[in-house]
Write a protein that holds these residues in place. Structure first.
Motif, PDB file in Angstrom:
ATOM      1  N   ALA A   1     -25.197  -3.313 -16.443  1.00 34.62           N
ATOM      2  CA  ALA A   1     -25.357  -2.973 -17.711  1.00 34.62           C
ATOM      3  C   ALA A   1     -24.710  -1.831 -18.302  1.00 34.62           C
ATOM      4  O   ALA A   1     -24.852  -1.258 -19.309  1.00 34.62           O
ATOM      5  N   ASN A   2     -23.674  -1.566 -17.358  1.00 35.88           N
ATOM      6  CA  ASN A   2     -22.746  -0.039 -17.879  1.00 35.88           C
ATOM      7  C   ASN A   2     -21.168  -0.829 -17.822  1.00 35.88           C
ATOM      8  O   ASN A   2     -20.537  -1.000 -16.673  1.00 35.88           O
ATOM      9  N   PRO A   3     -20.565  -0.798 -18.810  1.00 32.80           N
ATOM     10  CA  PRO A   3     -19.059  -1.417 -19.014  1.00 32.80           C
ATOM     11  C   PRO A   3     -18.261  -0.591 -18.086  1.00 32.80           C
ATOM     12  O   PRO A   3     -17.358  -1.123 -17.695  1.00 32.80           O
ATOM     13  N   ILE A   4     -18.429   0.813 -17.893  1.00 34.52           N
ATOM     14  CA  ILE A   4     -17.510   1.488 -17.191  1.00 34.52           C
ATOM     15  C   ILE A   4     -17.660   1.115 -15.818  1.00 34.52           C
ATOM     16  O   ILE A   4     -16.541   0.881 -15.117  1.00 34.52           O
ATOM     17  N   LEU A   5     -18.883   1.054 -15.294  1.00 32.27           N
ATOM     18  CA  LEU A   5     -19.119   0.559 -13.783  1.00 32.27           C
ATOM     19  C   LEU A   5     -18.623  -0.917 -13.662  1.00 32.27           C
ATOM     20  O   LEU A   5     -18.058  -1.286 -12.667  1.00 32.27           O
ATOM     21  N   ASN A   6     -18.405  -1.641 -14.705  1.00 36.10           N
ATOM     22  CA  ASN A   6     -17.992  -2.967 -14.548  1.00 36.10           C
ATOM     23  C   ASN A   6     -16.478  -2.894 -14.357  1.00 36.10           C
ATOM     24  O   ASN A   6     -15.853  -3.710 -13.577  1.00 36.10           O
ATOM     25  N   ARG A   7     -15.706  -2.273 -15.155  1.00 31.74           N
ATOM     26  CA  ARG A   7     -14.383  -2.030 -14.891  1.00 31.74           C
ATOM     27  C   ARG A   7     -14.011  -1.277 -13.643  1.00 31.74           C
ATOM     28  O   ARG A   7     -13.048  -1.935 -12.877  1.00 31.74           O
ATOM     29  N   LEU A   8     -14.895  -0.286 -13.076  1.00 30.83           N
ATOM     30  CA  LEU A   8     -14.763  -0.012 -11.506  1.00 30.83           C
ATOM     31  C   LEU A   8     -14.754  -1.344 -10.496  1.00 30.83           C
ATOM     32  O   LEU A   8     -14.244  -1.258  -9.600  1.00 30.83           O
ATOM     33  N   SER A   9     -15.673  -2.225 -10.866  1.00 25.64           N
ATOM     34  CA  SER A   9     -16.008  -3.674 -10.296  1.00 25.64           C
ATOM     35  C   SER A   9     -14.861  -4.092 -10.011  1.00 25.64           C
ATOM     36  O   SER A   9     -14.298  -5.091  -9.027  1.00 25.64           O
ATOM     37  N   ASP A  10     -14.265  -4.442 -11.297  1.00 24.71           N
ATOM     38  CA  ASP A  10     -13.115  -5.342 -11.721  1.00 24.71           C
ATOM     39  C   ASP A  10     -12.012  -4.537 -10.618  1.00 24.71           C
ATOM     40  O   ASP A  10     -11.151  -5.292 -10.051  1.00 24.71           O
ATOM     41  N   ALA A  11     -11.658  -3.298 -10.843  1.00 27.88           N
ATOM     42  CA  ALA A  11     -10.745  -2.525  -9.980  1.00 27.88           C
ATOM     43  C   ALA A  11     -10.943  -2.880  -8.519  1.00 27.88           C
ATOM     44  O   ALA A  11      -9.969  -3.057  -7.938  1.00 27.88           O
TER      45      ALA A  11
END
Length: 142
Positions: free
Chosen positions: A5-15
């Motif tokens: 639900a949080n695009p910023i946390l999605n970027r961290l998961s991608d990282a």
């Protein structure tokens, strides 16, 4: 918080995925994207990507680190924005004279080393990746 639900946390998961698969530049880029997005949330009053990014970075620390890069003294927050984030976004890779380098004694430490002749390469420790990821996560999950 639901990560999806949080695009910023999605970027961290991608990282994290990229880092685990030894794709350090891509992982750094995703963390720097998360820094930029978290900066927008933290400082909506600041106009301009660079000013916003640097303000958010300065929130994370009370020190200033300058390093000589290309004949100039460059603040590390600016180095991360211009020479890492922008180079990765606009050119697809880091400049040849800037490297994420695992030769530091403690790979989780935040260190930077300006190399002299013949290469004049700035070396950034992998610890910066962890520092930035943890800082963004701590601000977004509040």
């Amino acid at each position: 918080m639901d990560v999806t639900a949080n695009p910023i946390l999605n970027r961290l998961s991608d990282a994290e995925f990229l880092w685990a698969n030894r794709r350090q530049e891509g992982a750094f880029l995703m963390v720097l994207v998360a820094v930029a997005a978290a900066g927008r949330l933290a400082h909506p009053e600041i106009r301009g990507d660079r000013a916003n990014f640097v303000a958010f970075m300065k929130d994370s620390h009370d020190w200033t680190i300058n390093v000589e890069y290309r004949g100039e003294q460059v603040d590390l927050d600016h180095l991360f924005y211009k020479w890492m984030r922008c180079e990765l976004v606009h050119n697809g890779g880091l400049p040849v004279d800037l490297q994420i380098n695992e030769s530091f004694a403690d790979p989780r430490s935040c260190a930077v080393r300006a190399g002299g002749a013949p290469d004049y390469t700035v070396l950034v420790s992998p610890g910066w990746y962890w520092f930035l990821a943890e800082y963004v996560r701590s601000t977004v999950e509040r």
